[in-house]
Design a protein around this motif. Structure first.
Motif, short mmCIF file in Angstrom:
data_model
loop_
_atom_site.label_atom_id
_atom_site.label_comp_id
_atom_site.label_asym_id
_atom_site.label_seq_id
_atom_site.Cartn_x
_atom_site.Cartn_y
_atom_site.Cartn_z
N ALA A 77 39.21 44.98 38.85
CA ALA A 77 39.81 44.02 39.79
C ALA A 77 38.92 43.81 41.00
O ALA A 77 39.39 43.70 42.13
CB ALA A 77 41.20 44.50 40.23
N LEU A 92 49.27 45.75 38.04
CA LEU A 92 48.33 44.70 37.63
C LEU A 92 49.03 43.61 36.82
O LEU A 92 48.78 42.41 37.03
CB LEU A 92 47.20 45.32 36.80
N TRP A 141 43.47 39.23 37.72
CA TRP A 141 44.45 40.27 37.46
C TRP A 141 44.75 40.41 35.97
O TRP A 141 45.04 41.52 35.50
CB TRP A 141 45.72 39.96 38.26
#
Length: 646
Positions: free
Chosen positions: A357, A476, A518
């Motif tokens: 990320a 996430l 994401w």
């Protein structure tokens, strides 16, 4: 049959409530909430003492208040006697609001309670919860409705609270549904075994009766996700839904200790019942429902606006920089990368590998220092799914796919330039770099630099890492789904973002508020969890120099992590046996890149490493001797000192 019809009619029928009756029930329930809250704070006033959990001298630094007038008001309220006086007055007024009566002046009492709840909220960071926010919302709206002489205004305020109630339940349910734990039944026993909200008897029951536990959790999900259905069928589902929701809060009050929730959230239920009644009932005959149409119009406009913003950010994310280039890997993925630094010479090319990320712009402080102070070349790239890189591979993702992509990029870079490559990987990018180094011919690589890297056995050897990893997948996935629904326009700007160089901030923010990042991170983390928890191999030796730069916060919190860093460094055994671990003092896992000071210290250590092993020049002069003074001029600990501490 008559009995069944009678019971069915009683259960599946709207609740007839007048406007004033709904207000009266609601304001008494919410008054019970604020009374309970004040009594709790008064009974725990020791937390206000010096060194206590709500010591204002400590807490005031946590309040990001720039307005000097508001700051001075908070400082007055922060005094112990003033705080206790306000809580006592709040409790007394709450008792008064629970007495019989239907006067308009009760509106002033509601507004006063709402004001005291708001002004005391910063004073009690320890002990506040969602019930305080619901109380503020209900008391403010109910107070304004009481004081208003317009039935249209009063109905608009009641509709406002009813809509908030629907959003509270539905949003909570759908967020839970996105996580695996509520769907597979792990959530209830997981919560019940915690110290804060746990209850041993319920935990044992959930473990002994997993099927019943799972049904109970699914029932909660159904109630929350489907709560807006109270408005279908002319209000026939109001009673079952409100009874289920109220029962849920009562159970939570006894089991989890959330006593204030038993009255806080049900204080919104009368407004739901009032607005769900069909207008054929006399109690709702003059109800004004225009706020619903207005809300739907505003919602449609907000959706259109958020969609336009999302499309704009997606375009900004995909377009890259002026120097961006694309290669296609063996898996059909397209990798976007940028090159910089010196384009010829004998010094190696630094190839930066990002963490989970994360964006390639995270390396900005380090890469800019390398460009200005060395004659190295630079390559930064985005893994498939990040930024402008596209994942077209149709197979289930495994970590080896990203390793193969990186290897293909290395071969492309070394084919175009007769120069060796130094891999620089942060976090998970360090693990990709290590695996790729084992698949590339040694003559193509000059070394590997790890920045607070992942270790494939960290979940097995570090309890802290294992526990922290379990909740990340849900976070996430939730972020990806939320952004796919167009909520990127609501995403707050991360504080660390403004620590990056100015030229990179907007592009990084565009990537962070885009669902692609994401989704890619969630996909990678599923593979990380599976492969790291099953890892049982020996770490292979790499015949190239290796440098591990650790963040002090990481090794201070978990000494086992430092031992794994040593193991990682020792896997690099070149002809001279060169391997090293250094700790950047004051840095944490992210600030080792995003904080200018920490990143420059890391860059200086990398430069010293490259001078020693690759013979690069800094500013045209050989500064390899500066490595010895780095420990004095820059706060970096050496391998020997850290081994002694462990």
């Amino acid at each position: 049959m008559k009995l069944v019809r009678k019971i069915s009619s009683a259960v599946f029928s709207p609740i007839p409530l007048t406007r004033d009756r709904a207000l009266g029930i609601s304001e008494r329930l919410v008054a019970a909430t604020t009374l309970t809250s004040s009594l709790e704070y008064l009974s725990q006033r020791r937390h206000l003492d010096k060194g206590g959990l709500n010591d204002w001298d400590i807490m005031r630094s946590e309040e990001a208040v720039n307005n000097p007038l508001f700051r001075s008001v908070l400082d007055v309220i922060g005094r112990r006697k003033v705080t206790l006086g306000l809580q006592t007055a709040r409790a007394a007024l709450s008792v008064a609001m629970m007495l019989p009566g239907n006067s308009r002046w009760r509106g002033a009492g509601n507004l006063a309670l709402g004001g005291m709840t708001a002004i005391l909220y910063p004073r009690h960071r320890f002990g506040t919860d969602g019930s305080d926010q619901v109380s503020l919302l209900v008391q403010t709206a109910a107070g304004a409705a009481r004081l208003s002489t317009s039935t249209q205004t009063r109905d608009a305020l009641l509709w406002y609270i009813a809509i908030q109630a629907n959003l509270s339940y539905a949003a909570s349910g759908w967020v839970k549904l996105l996580g695996d734990k509520w769907r597979n039944g792990e959530a209830l026993p997981g919560v019940m075994r915690t110290k804060t909200y746990g209850f041993e008897k319920v935990y044992r029951w959930a473990k002994q009766h997993p099927r019943a536990s799972r049904y109970a959790q699914h029932a909660v999900l159904a109630m929350e996700c489907l709560f807006p259905l109270v408005y279908i069928g002319s209000g026939r589902l109001v009673r079952p839904f409100l009874a289920s929701a109220a029962s849920f809060h009562v159970v939570n009050g006894f089991v989890m200790g959330l006593g204030r929730f038993m009255t806080a959230f049900p204080s919104m239920h009368p407004f739901v019942a009032y607005t769900a009644m069909p207008k054929s009932l006399p109690e709702a005959a003059d109800r004004d429902d225009r706020l619903v149409r207005t809300a739907l119009t505003v919602l449609a406009g907000a959706i259109a606006y958020s969609g336009a913003v999302a499309a704009q950010k997606r375009m900004k994310t995909l377009q890259g920089w002026d120097t961006s280039r694309i290669i296609t890997t063996r898996h059909g993925n397209q990798l976007q990368f940028e090159s910089g630094g010196t384009h010829d010479g004998d010094s190696p090319i630094l190839l930066f590998c990002t963490g989970l990320a994360s964006t390639s712009e995270h390396f900005a402080w380090i890469s800019e220092k390398m460009i200005t102070e060395t004659d190295c070349g630079l390559i930064v790239y985005a893994r498939a799914g990040y930024a402008g890189s596209q994942r077209y591979c149709r197979r289930d993702y495994i970590l080896q796919e990203s390793v193969d992509d990186l290897v293909d990029l290395i071969h492309t870079v070394t084919a175009l330039n007769d120069r060796k490559v130094v891999l620089v990987g942060h976090s998970l990018g360090g693990e990709f770099a290590r695996r790729a180094a084992g698949q590339v011919a040694p003559e193509r690589l000059a070394g590997v630099v790890y920045l607070d890297p992942s270790h494939p056995a960290e979940f097995q050897r570090s309890e802290a890492q294992s526990l922290g990893a379990r909740n990340l997948q849900g976070a996430l996935t939730t972020a990806a789904w939320a952004l796919r629904l167009g909520t990127g326009v609501l995403m707050s700007r991360p504080r660390w973002l403004d620590s990056l160089p100015l030229a990179y901030r907007d592009k990084v923010y565009a990537q962070y508020s885009d669902a692609r990042l994401w989704r890619a991170a969630a996909r990678e983390w599923r593979a990380v969890e599976k492969e790291f928890r099953e890892y049982d191999a020996e770490m292979p030796a790499l015949k190239i120099p290796g440098l591990v730069l650790a963040a002090q916060n990481t090794v201070d919190r978990d000494p086992e992590q430092l031992l794994m860093y040593h193991e990682l460094a020792k896997s690099h055994q070149d002809a001279s046996g060169s391997h090293e671990v250094s700790v950047i003092e004051g840095a944490d896992h992210d600030s080792i890149l995003t904080n200018a000071r920490h990143a420059h210290l890391a860059a200086a250590r990398i430069i010293a490493f490259l001078q020693e092993h690759c013979g690069i020049h800094v500013g045209g002069v050989d500064h390899s001797a500066d490595a010895e003074s780095l420990a004095e001029d820059a706060p970096a600990k050496t391998l020997e000192s850290e081994e002694a501490q462990v």
